[in-house]
Structures are given as structure tokens and as C-alpha cells.
Design an enzyme around this catalytic site. Sequence first.
Site, PDB file in Angstrom:
ATOM      1  N   LYS A 139       0.842  -1.209   0.000  1.00 56.91           N
ATOM      2  CA  LYS A 139       0.000   0.000   0.000  1.00 56.91           C
ATOM      3  C   LYS A 139       0.874   1.255   0.000  1.00 56.91           C
ATOM      4  O   LYS A 139       2.068   1.193   0.338  1.00 56.91           O
ATOM      5  CB  LYS A 139      -0.910  -0.008   1.234  1.00 56.91           C
ATOM      6  CG  LYS A 139      -0.131   0.029   2.552  1.00 56.91           C
ATOM      7  CD  LYS A 139      -1.024  -0.171   3.773  1.00 56.91           C
ATOM      8  CE  LYS A 139      -0.200  -0.183   5.049  1.00 56.91           C
ATOM      9  NZ  LYS A 139      -1.022  -0.489   6.237  1.00 56.91           N
ATOM     10  N   TYR A 194      15.234  30.118   7.370  1.00 52.11           N
ATOM     11  CA  TYR A 194      14.144  30.917   7.945  1.00 52.11           C
ATOM     12  C   TYR A 194      14.169  30.911   9.469  1.00 52.11           C
ATOM     13  O   TYR A 194      14.331  29.873  10.094  1.00 52.11           O
ATOM     14  CB  TYR A 194      12.795  30.343   7.506  1.00 52.11           C
ATOM     15  CG  TYR A 194      12.509  30.440   6.035  1.00 52.11           C
ATOM     16  CD1 TYR A 194      12.633  31.638   5.341  1.00 52.11           C
ATOM     17  CD2 TYR A 194      12.087  29.314   5.335  1.00 52.11           C
ATOM     18  CE1 TYR A 194      12.343  31.718   3.981  1.00 52.11           C
ATOM     19  CE2 TYR A 194      11.786  29.384   3.973  1.00 52.11           C
ATOM     20  CZ  TYR A 194      11.915  30.582   3.307  1.00 52.11           C
ATOM     21  OH  TYR A 194      11.620  30.653   1.978  1.00 52.11           O
TER      22      TYR A 194
HETATM   23  C1  LIG Z   1      -0.333  -1.563   6.885  1.00 53.76           C
HETATM   24  C2  LIG Z   1      -0.988  -2.820   7.265  1.00 53.76           C
HETATM   25  C3  LIG Z   1      -0.239  -4.002   7.438  1.00 53.76           C
HETATM   26  C4  LIG Z   1       1.275  -4.015   7.474  1.00 53.76           C
HETATM   27  O1  LIG Z   1       1.690  -3.465   8.697  1.00 53.76           O
HETATM   28  P1  LIG Z   1       3.262  -3.400   9.084  1.00 53.76           P
HETATM   29  O2  LIG Z   1       3.262  -2.925  10.474  1.00 53.76           O
HETATM   30  O3  LIG Z   1       3.856  -2.434   8.128  1.00 53.76           O
HETATM   31  O4  LIG Z   1       3.784  -4.761   8.903  1.00 53.76           O
HETATM   32  C5  LIG Z   1      -0.925  -5.180   7.618  1.00 53.76           C
HETATM   33  N1  LIG Z   1      -2.269  -5.200   7.666  1.00 53.76           N
HETATM   34  C6  LIG Z   1      -3.019  -4.077   7.547  1.00 53.76           C
HETATM   35  C7  LIG Z   1      -4.506  -4.162   7.637  1.00 53.76           C
HETATM   36  C8  LIG Z   1      -2.406  -2.851   7.362  1.00 53.76           C
HETATM   37  O5  LIG Z   1      -3.146  -1.739   7.278  1.00 53.76           O
END
Ligand SMILES: *Cc1c(COP(=O)(O)O)cnc(C)c1O
Length: 406
Positions: free
Chosen positions: A67, A299
Amino acid sequence: MVHTDRVSALQNPGRLPMVTTPAESATWTVNARARGAVAAINLDALRANVGRCREVASGADVMAIVKADAYGHGLVPCAVAARDAGATWLGVALLDEALALRSAGVGGRVLAWLGSPGARWAECIDNDIDISVSARWSLDAVAAAAKSAGRRARVHLKVDTGLSRGGGTIADWSELAQAAHALQSLGLVEVVGLWSHFANADRPAEPSNASQTAAFDSAVDYARGVGLEPEVLHMANSAATFVLPQSRYNLVRPGIAIYGLSPGEEIGTSADLGLTPVMSLRALLASVKQVPAGVGVSYGYEYVTREPTSVGLIPMGYADGLPRAAVNAGPVLAAGRLRTIAGRVSMDQVVVDLGSDPASPGDEVVLFGVDGPTADDWAAACGTIAYEIVTRIGPRVPRAYLGADR
Ligand SMILES: *Cc1c(COP(=O)(O)O)cnc(C)c1O
């Protein structure tokens, strides 16, 4: 260009080497060099990390979570590399992310779990994408889309075992499971998975971990009782994959571990876990100049030089994903030394105080990576987690893929 770099490197001994090895020339692609910044993505490391997750999962299949553009590493190259390394499943949040994988020709099992009303359910069904369902409305939307697509939808029912985020509540589970079974009998859906997600897997001693797996086990028993026969049961993110063996069932869902980063201090460092960071963020100094003592830098003058010094300009800022919270704190390896950025992060640039160390425009600096500070160092400096540090690196930073042609 390469010739000039070599000559200037020779003229400036003590500087970081420029294009000298094949790995470096793969990092400094023409685009990256022209931009003066790059996120180098080591796909060999990603494949090794997937292999490590498979080993730790001891028999459970691996769903590589890609993702959010593979946590900033690049959706398609990472998905392909994870597949190569034996991840039989890919997982994404958005249905559009799953469709992007299919458009790029990535086959095999893909789960997408975050569909809002109006999401592209029918296109996902057409593209053989597994869809998560957490409520009656989405179950009905998926069934309607399956009817119009003329094809059964593969569904994973998600139960909220204690995160209070996605998933159907325990109170609604019997209705959801029964309704799914009824639609399965009509040939509209096929419930292939039951799943849930942890609230505190990065803190293994939290009592909620045991109560969540117990709640999941009851939900699975109930679903089986109404006649569902799921192919996969899955709960474990990276942390749980490593430290909560009872949560592995027959499929685990590691994300951050695939990218070689630790899911949390209590789980161990990347090295403790046998993982190698995949992303390395590097830049070429855009300018180097001498300034006197007592001048304010960037800044708000939150950094003031103590003595006459040279300052280098790094052509990346918060528009590229460097956290603005890194003021006077973000670590950088520059001119042979570990330093922190000087003053505030601007939209497009940050400054680094190079002291009296020799440096020239075009010299390479490392913001994070295996040979410099780590994404965890940046996270600690900015009060966040390494997940956010890599994921927020934006599209103005070209990605260069190492090990892509294996
Ligand atoms: C992002 C996510 C994962 C992976 O989590 P990590 O901590 O990066 O291993 C697994 N399951 C779901 C539903 C997620 O949203």
C-alpha cells in the site's frame, strides 16, 4: 559528465566517491543526477527481507503489503520483487492501488481492504482482486457488483477484535457472517478469508494481543459454524509475524519488514530481525559557500554559525517529504562526517554546516540508508516512526532501482 566527476573526485581526496562502482551508477541515474536527489531502492534487499519473513512465518504464506506506493518505495517494482521472492499474496489498502497493480500486469492473489461507498468494486471483481468486507453495506455493494460483473466476488470478512478501526464489530459478526453465507449460497460471493488487525503488536506484552487473538478465534469458530470455509486466516502485521507466533495462522501480512525497517523498538532493530533497509535517500550538494561566524541560517535563524564555516545546500525539503520537525536535528552524512541539518527545513531545500571539511557542489550526501544515518534516526529526530519517514518521500524525488534486472 562521469569523466568530470571522476576528475573532480581525484582533485578532492577525502570527498565521498562519485560514480565509481556499478551500484553507484545505478543509483545516480541520469534523472537522479539531473535532479540532485534520489531514493535508491535496493530490490535485492527487498527480496531478502521477503525471504526472511517467509522463514520467520514458518509455514504460513506471506502477503507482502505494498500500500501507499509500497511505503514510498514504488508500487510495481516492489510488488514484482516481492512476488519473485515468494510472496504468494500482495496486500493494498485502496481498491485503486489493486487496480494499478493489475494495469501494470501484476498477476496472482491481491487483497484490497479499504473501499468507501462508490469504490470500484465491479472493476476489482473483473480483475480478480480479493476484496475485504467489514459491514452489511459493503457486503451488499460487493454482491451487487458481482451480479453486474456476472462473476463471483472473492471476499475476506474482517472482524474488529479490538482496534476499533476497520472491521465489523463482534456484536455485528453473526449477522455479517450469516449474510455472507447466504450470498455465497446464491453464488454472488465466495468467502475465502477471515481476518483482523492488531492494535499493539509492536508491544508484545500488551494484554490486548492475547484478547484480540482469542476474539478472532471465536469469530472464526462462529463463521465456520454457519458454514463458511475460509481458505486463509490472517492477523499478523510485521511485528506479530516476528513476535506473536499464535497470530500467524496460515497467512501473515508484513509491510514495514519487507522494506527492511523495524516495526518498533520492542521488536528489535532491523539488524536484530535479520532485515536490510531497502531505501537510501541521497542528494548532491547544490552549492557550497563560505560564511562568517554569527550568521543566521535558513528561515527564522534557528541556527547561527559559531565560527567562519562552509555551508552546503541540499536540494530537498518538506515538499519532498523531509519532515519540517527535523529543524536542527535531521541527520546527514556529508563531507565524511555525520551532522545534523542547520536550521529549518524549507519547502525545497535544507542547509548543512560543513565546518572546515572540504566539499564541492555535486558531492554526494546521505540522509538515510545502510551507509549513513537510518530512517529510524530520522524518526527519532522528528518524533515519528520510520514508517512515516519513508512513506512521505514524495514524487519529486526520483526512485532508482538496484537489482531490478535479476
Ligand atoms: C499496513 C498494514 C499491514 C502491514 O503493517 P506493518 O506494520 O507495516 O507490517 C498489515 N495489515 C493491515 C490491515 C495494514 O493496514
